[in-house]
Design a protein around this motif. Structure first.
Motif, short mmCIF file in Angstrom:
data_model
loop_
_atom_site.label_atom_id
_atom_site.label_comp_id
_atom_site.label_asym_id
_atom_site.label_seq_id
_atom_site.Cartn_x
_atom_site.Cartn_y
_atom_site.Cartn_z
N THR A 123 0.87 -1.17 0.00
CA THR A 123 0.00 0.00 0.00
C THR A 123 0.90 1.22 0.00
OG1 THR A 123 -1.68 -1.15 1.27
CG2 THR A 123 -1.78 1.25 1.26
N ILE A 124 0.70 2.10 -0.96
CA ILE A 124 1.59 3.27 -1.01
C ILE A 124 0.77 4.56 -1.05
CG2 ILE A 124 3.52 2.15 -2.16
CD1 ILE A 124 2.43 3.58 -4.74
N ASP A 125 1.40 5.65 -0.58
CA ASP A 125 0.80 6.98 -0.66
C ASP A 125 1.49 7.75 -1.78
OD1 ASP A 125 -0.91 6.45 1.35
OD2 ASP A 125 0.30 7.42 2.91
N LEU A 126 0.71 8.11 -2.76
CA LEU A 126 1.29 8.85 -3.89
C LEU A 126 1.01 10.33 -3.73
CD1 LEU A 126 0.22 6.66 -6.93
CD2 LEU A 126 2.56 7.11 -6.14
N GLU A 127 2.06 11.12 -3.85
CA GLU A 127 1.84 12.56 -3.77
C GLU A 127 1.53 13.09 -5.16
OE1 GLU A 127 4.50 14.98 -1.50
OE2 GLU A 127 4.85 13.29 -0.15
N TRP A 128 0.87 14.21 -5.16
CA TRP A 128 0.42 14.83 -6.43
C TRP A 128 1.60 15.03 -7.39
CZ3 TRP A 128 -3.75 15.49 -9.11
CH2 TRP A 128 -3.83 16.52 -10.09
N GLN A 129 1.49 14.34 -8.53
CA GLN A 129 2.45 14.48 -9.64
C GLN A 129 3.91 14.28 -9.23
OE1 GLN A 129 1.35 18.16 -11.57
NE2 GLN A 129 -0.25 17.13 -12.73
N LYS A 130 4.11 13.33 -8.29
CA LYS A 130 5.50 12.99 -7.94
C LYS A 130 5.69 11.51 -8.19
CE LYS A 130 7.18 16.30 -4.58
NZ LYS A 130 6.62 16.67 -3.30
N GLU A 131 6.66 11.19 -8.96
CA GLU A 131 6.86 9.78 -9.30
C GLU A 131 7.51 9.04 -8.15
OE1 GLU A 131 7.99 7.99 -13.50
OE2 GLU A 131 9.77 8.41 -12.27
N GLN A 132 7.03 7.82 -7.91
CA GLN A 132 7.65 6.98 -6.87
C GLN A 132 8.21 5.73 -7.52
OE1 GLN A 132 5.98 5.62 -3.20
NE2 GLN A 132 4.93 7.59 -2.89
N THR A 133 9.38 5.39 -7.09
CA THR A 133 10.00 4.17 -7.64
C THR A 133 9.91 3.06 -6.60
OG1 THR A 133 11.55 5.62 -8.77
CG2 THR A 133 12.08 3.28 -8.73
N LEU A 134 9.36 1.93 -7.00
CA LEU A 134 9.27 0.78 -6.10
C LEU A 134 10.14 -0.31 -6.70
CD1 LEU A 134 5.40 0.97 -5.89
CD2 LEU A 134 6.96 1.69 -4.09
N SER A 135 11.40 -0.30 -6.34
CA SER A 135 12.34 -1.20 -7.01
C SER A 135 12.03 -2.66 -6.71
CB SER A 135 13.78 -0.87 -6.62
OG SER A 135 13.81 -0.15 -5.42
N ASP A 136 11.50 -2.94 -5.50
CA ASP A 136 11.21 -4.34 -5.19
C ASP A 136 10.12 -4.91 -6.08
OD1 ASP A 136 9.67 -2.42 -3.98
OD2 ASP A 136 9.10 -3.71 -2.28
N LEU A 137 9.18 -4.04 -6.55
CA LEU A 137 8.13 -4.54 -7.44
C LEU A 137 8.45 -4.23 -8.90
CD1 LEU A 137 4.96 -3.39 -5.46
CD2 LEU A 137 6.18 -5.57 -5.34
N ASN A 138 9.60 -3.56 -9.08
CA ASN A 138 9.98 -3.19 -10.42
C ASN A 138 8.98 -2.23 -11.06
OD1 ASN A 138 11.82 -3.26 -12.43
ND2 ASN A 138 11.82 -5.51 -12.60
N LEU A 139 8.55 -1.26 -10.24
CA LEU A 139 7.49 -0.35 -10.68
C LEU A 139 7.90 1.10 -10.50
CD1 LEU A 139 4.08 -1.51 -9.13
CD2 LEU A 139 4.49 -0.91 -11.52
#
Ligand code: HEM
Lengths: 304, 478
Positions: free
Chosen positions: B308-324
């Motif tokens: 479960t992640i919190d995405l901030e407005w128009q900021k990209e998040q890298t989730l390397s463990d999921l390759n996302l």
């Protein structure tokens, strides 16, 4: 909260007592000659009263003054409670407090009138209205009686002055309404040639009429000032001094009604009976403006 | 003491009527009509009655609202009579205009007499005139007419009266007056109505009122003032019980990039710059932007939430463990799709059907920009992706509602308001009283004092005053 509510309650009972005393005063035995000769100055009521009446009258005044002091204490206590809970001072910030304040102003007005003109018979009518206002306030559900914090739009020092001035003008109109009723009573008695001692304590018609007019002449500029303060507040808070919101429109309507009255008095035939009926009608309009608008119409002021 | 013969009476002297229906007569009739108190009473009451309409019928609603509540026929009448916007109809404005004309004419016709009576007044009156007054008395006292007149005049002056006297062979006449300001006050009130209306007109022609929905951090151009307004901050304060205590915006005015003024406004405390007022008027949830979105990432095969992640407005998040790589790039509060323009937009400003647009970059091979719905989690699926995305919550971004207004007529309105309050107050508490006294020698060593007085209102107070006066006269002696 409990403390001020207790004091308000006490005010209610004291006003009931004082109303009862004033009515008893009217019914008390007094020498039969008492009808004032027409056109004669209406002073020295004490001399016309019998011993009983005099004593009843004195007690009535004392109880009224005491009731008013308790009313004052209740409002002050409420003011401090408001300071603690909701950051304002004004103890006229909801319908309940406003009613309690109006009865405070009516009774104050009456006490001043009695001090100046020494006519106690008016008490039965005017203290009656003050009592009804206090009674109607106590009938409001508990949740209206507490000192809830104000919504931000109302939380301003403007509320101190705008609301108190407007409510005081309502009290003046209430006084005029009470005097109007009194006039009509007395006039009927005179027409029937009644010699009952009940009416003997009444001042002559002309005095009642003049006092009613005076009350309106105090209320009229005050209401104008109150409305204008409201406009200044609106200009400060919302960016427009007049928005035809139902409450402000109704207070203007009331003002116009009394405006017609003061001009009518300058033309023939608008004194006495007609003026009395008109004053009662005007007061009914004030009641609607004060109560009716809050409960029946919608708008910015429907905060109760 | 100055004595000046009476030249002017209060009533207008009757003019000899011009023969025929000349212009003169016509204009006199016109002034008569417009200065009449009857017209004033009619206008006061008629405006009061018509003003109630707008408090009973909702003003400025949409047609459907009226038709639903009152029916179509009634609505047609409403339109014809202007009942949906009573206070701006030609006839209501006309009534206000008539009231102005009425009070101005009244001023024109009656003020000169008041003015004259401030300068000069009626001294010579006949004995019959005094005896005919409602308040009048006759007292015999010892003394000469001059000495009694002197004492009486001093008494009047001591009570605040202005005294004029006239000494003639057989009598002295005194005229005493007080409280003419009460009448001046009434006429001040008469002028005020027009001043207020003029101020109102000025404001409605040269002023404006707008509503702006503004977001924190944004800068807005204010074309009418030719400057920029930056919303630095917006926040809400709460009471202990959770009720809103106040809402506040910190605003900065910029002129060609230069900071001019910074102020935190709140309800009842606006910012003023170059005659333009910025009011904190309201706030709400923005419909095209949010602050944070909470997204569940589910594995499609196991149907388990892997993160479960919190995405901030128009900021990209890298989730390397999921390759996302994930970003939230857009938001609408009430999803709607315009098929001709192929555009997503928010149907209303209510958060009725909120959705975010995700930009998904998976293993650098799968790329997609799906809309994810809060209420319909299974609506979209990214074909080649391992994952399913669900919007489970979000934190809305608050907008601050600013009322932006300029009113060049406002000060004129306040001047008119001051005039009305001061004028009515003067006329309520000061009343015009006039006393005439004639002192006529009678008997061997005495004079008869005839005194009479009028007031244009407050009879009972005047009665009292008059009674005291007669008692005072009785005590006078040479
Ligand atoms: C527009 C709002 C008006 C206001 C606020 C207003 C207010 C007043 C007040 C407070 C008085 C003093 C009353 C008294 O002394 O008992 C007065 C007197 C008077 N009013 Fe008005 N009035 C208005 C409009 C009018 C109009 C339209 C007329 C038209 C005829 C009029 C005619 C008069 C007259 C003749 C007097 C007596 C003046 C005097 O004593 O010399 N008023 N008015």
């Amino acid at each position: 909260m409990a403390r001020s509510l207790f004091l308000f309650d006490m005010t209610f009972w004291l006003y009931l007592a004082s109303l009862t005393l004033y009515v008893a005063y009217l019914f008390a035995r007094r020498p039969a000659m008492a009808f004032a000769p027409a056109g004669h100055p209406a002073e020295d009521f004490d001399e016309r009263d019998g011993a009983w009446a005099t004593q009843l009258g004195q007690v009535a005044t004392l109880v009224t003054v005491f009731g008013w002091m308790v009313n004052t204490a209740a409002l002050l206590t409420r003011a401090f409670e408001r300071l603690e809970h909701s950051g304002t001072f004004a103890p006229w910030s909801n319908q309940f407090e406003a009613m309690a304040y109006v009865s405070w102003a009516i009774i104050l007005g009456y006490v001043l009138l009695e001090l100046r003109y020494k006519i106690k018979a008016i008490g039965a009518f005017v203290v009656g209205i003050g009592f009804i206002a206090m009674g109607a306030a106590s009938l409001l559900p508990y949740r209206y009686q507490t000192a809830e914090p104000l919504v931000p739009a109302l939380n301003s020092y403007w509320i101190y002055i705008h609301v108190s001035v407007t409510l005081t003008s309502y009290a003046a109109f209430a006084m005029a309404g009470g005097l109007g009723v009194m006039y009509l009573f007395k006039e009927r008695a005179e027409q029937r040639g009644s010699r009952s001692r009940f009416y003997a304590a009444f001042p002559d018609l002309e005095t009642i009429d003049e006092l009613g007019y005076k009350a309106i002449m105090i209320g009229f500029p005050m209401l104008a000032f109150g409305i204008i303060l409201g406009a200044m507040w609106a200009n400060y808070a919302w960016g427009g001094y007049w928005s035809w919101d139902p409450k402000e429109t109704w207070s203007l309507i009331v003002w116009l009604i009394y405006g017609a009255y003061i001009h009518a008095r300058m033309t023939r035939g608008w004194e006495g009976r007609r003026a009395a009926i008109y004053a009662v009608f005007g007061f009914l309009m004030v009641i609607f403006c004060f109560w009716g608008v809050n409960f029946l119409l919608s708008g910015l002021h429907a905060y109760a | 003491m100055n004595s000046r013969p009476e030249t002017l009476s209060e009533q207008d002297t009757p003019q000899t009527p011009a023969p025929g229906v000349g212009w003169e007569e016509f204009s006199r009739e016109l002034v008569e009509f417009f200065a009449s108190i009857k017209l004033a009473m009619f206008l006061f009451l008629f405006i009061a009655i018509t003003a109630t309409i707008g408090t009973v019928i909702q003003q400025g609603e949409r047609a459907e609202t009226y038709i639903q509540e009152y029916g179509e026929d009634a609505y047609r009448w409403f339109l014809r009579l202007g009942f949906t916007d009573v206070y701006h109809t030609w006839w209501f404005t006309g009534l206000l205009g008539l009231l102005c004309v009425n009070s101005l004419t009244c001023f024109y016709k009656r003020f000169p007499a008041v003015w004259r009576s401030m300068k000069q007044d009626k001294v010579s009156v006949s004995l019959a005139f005094i005896k005919g007054m409602k308040q009048q008395a006759e007292v015999v006292v010892p003394g000469t007419k001059e000495s009694i007149a002197q004492q009486l005049a001093q008494h009047y002056v001591g009570k605040g009266y202005r005294v004029l006297a006239k000494n003639e062979a057989g009598e002295v006449t005194l005229y005493a007056t007080k409280g003419v300001m009460g009448r001046v006050g009434a006429h001040m009130a008469h002028l005020s109505a027009t001043v207020i209306v003029l101020g109102g007109l000025l404001g409605s022609y040269y002023g404006f009122q707008e509503f702006g929905v503004c977001l924190e951090g944004q800068t807005y151009h204010i074309p009418r003032g030719n400057f920029d307004l930056k919303v630095d901050k917006f926040w809400i304060d709460y009471h202990e019980n959770g009720a809103v205590k106040s809402y506040n915006s910190t605003l900065t005015v910029l002129e060609s990039g230069e900071t001019k003024i910074t102020k935190t406004i709140t309800v009842n405390d606006p910012l003023v710059y170059k005659g333009i007022w910025f009011y904190q008027s309201s706030y709400g949830d923005a419909w095209d932007q949010i602050e944070v979105a909470r997204v569940n990432i589910k594995d499609k095969q196991t149907e388990k939430v892997v993160k479960t992640i919190d995405l901030e407005w128009q900021k990209e998040q890298t989730l390397s463990d999921l390759n996302l790589k994930l970003a939230m790039t857009d938001f609408v509060a009430d999803f709607a799709f315009n098929s001709t323009e192929k555009k997503v937009y928010s149907k209303t400003i209510e958060h009725a059907n909120p959705a975010i647009k995700l930009t998904v970059n998976e293993r650098s091979t799968v790329q997609a920009t799906p809309w994810i719905f809060y209420q319909f989690p299974d609506l979209f699926e990214i074909k080649d992706s391992k994952y399913q995305f669900e919007l489970i919550g979000y934190k809305p971004k608050k907008y601050t509602g600013l009322q932006i207004a300029k009113n060049p007529g406002i000060n004129i309105v306040w001047i008119g308001c001051t005039m009305i309050v001061v004028g009515i107050t003067l006329s309520s508490f000061i009343y015009h009283r006039r006393l005439w006294t004639k002192i006529i020698p009678s008997g061997a060593s005495g004079v008869t004092v005839h005194v009479g007085g009028t007031t244009h209102k407050s009879q009972i107070d005047f009665q009292k005053e008059f009674r005291k006066l007669t008692e005072k006269i009785r005590t006078l002696e040479a």
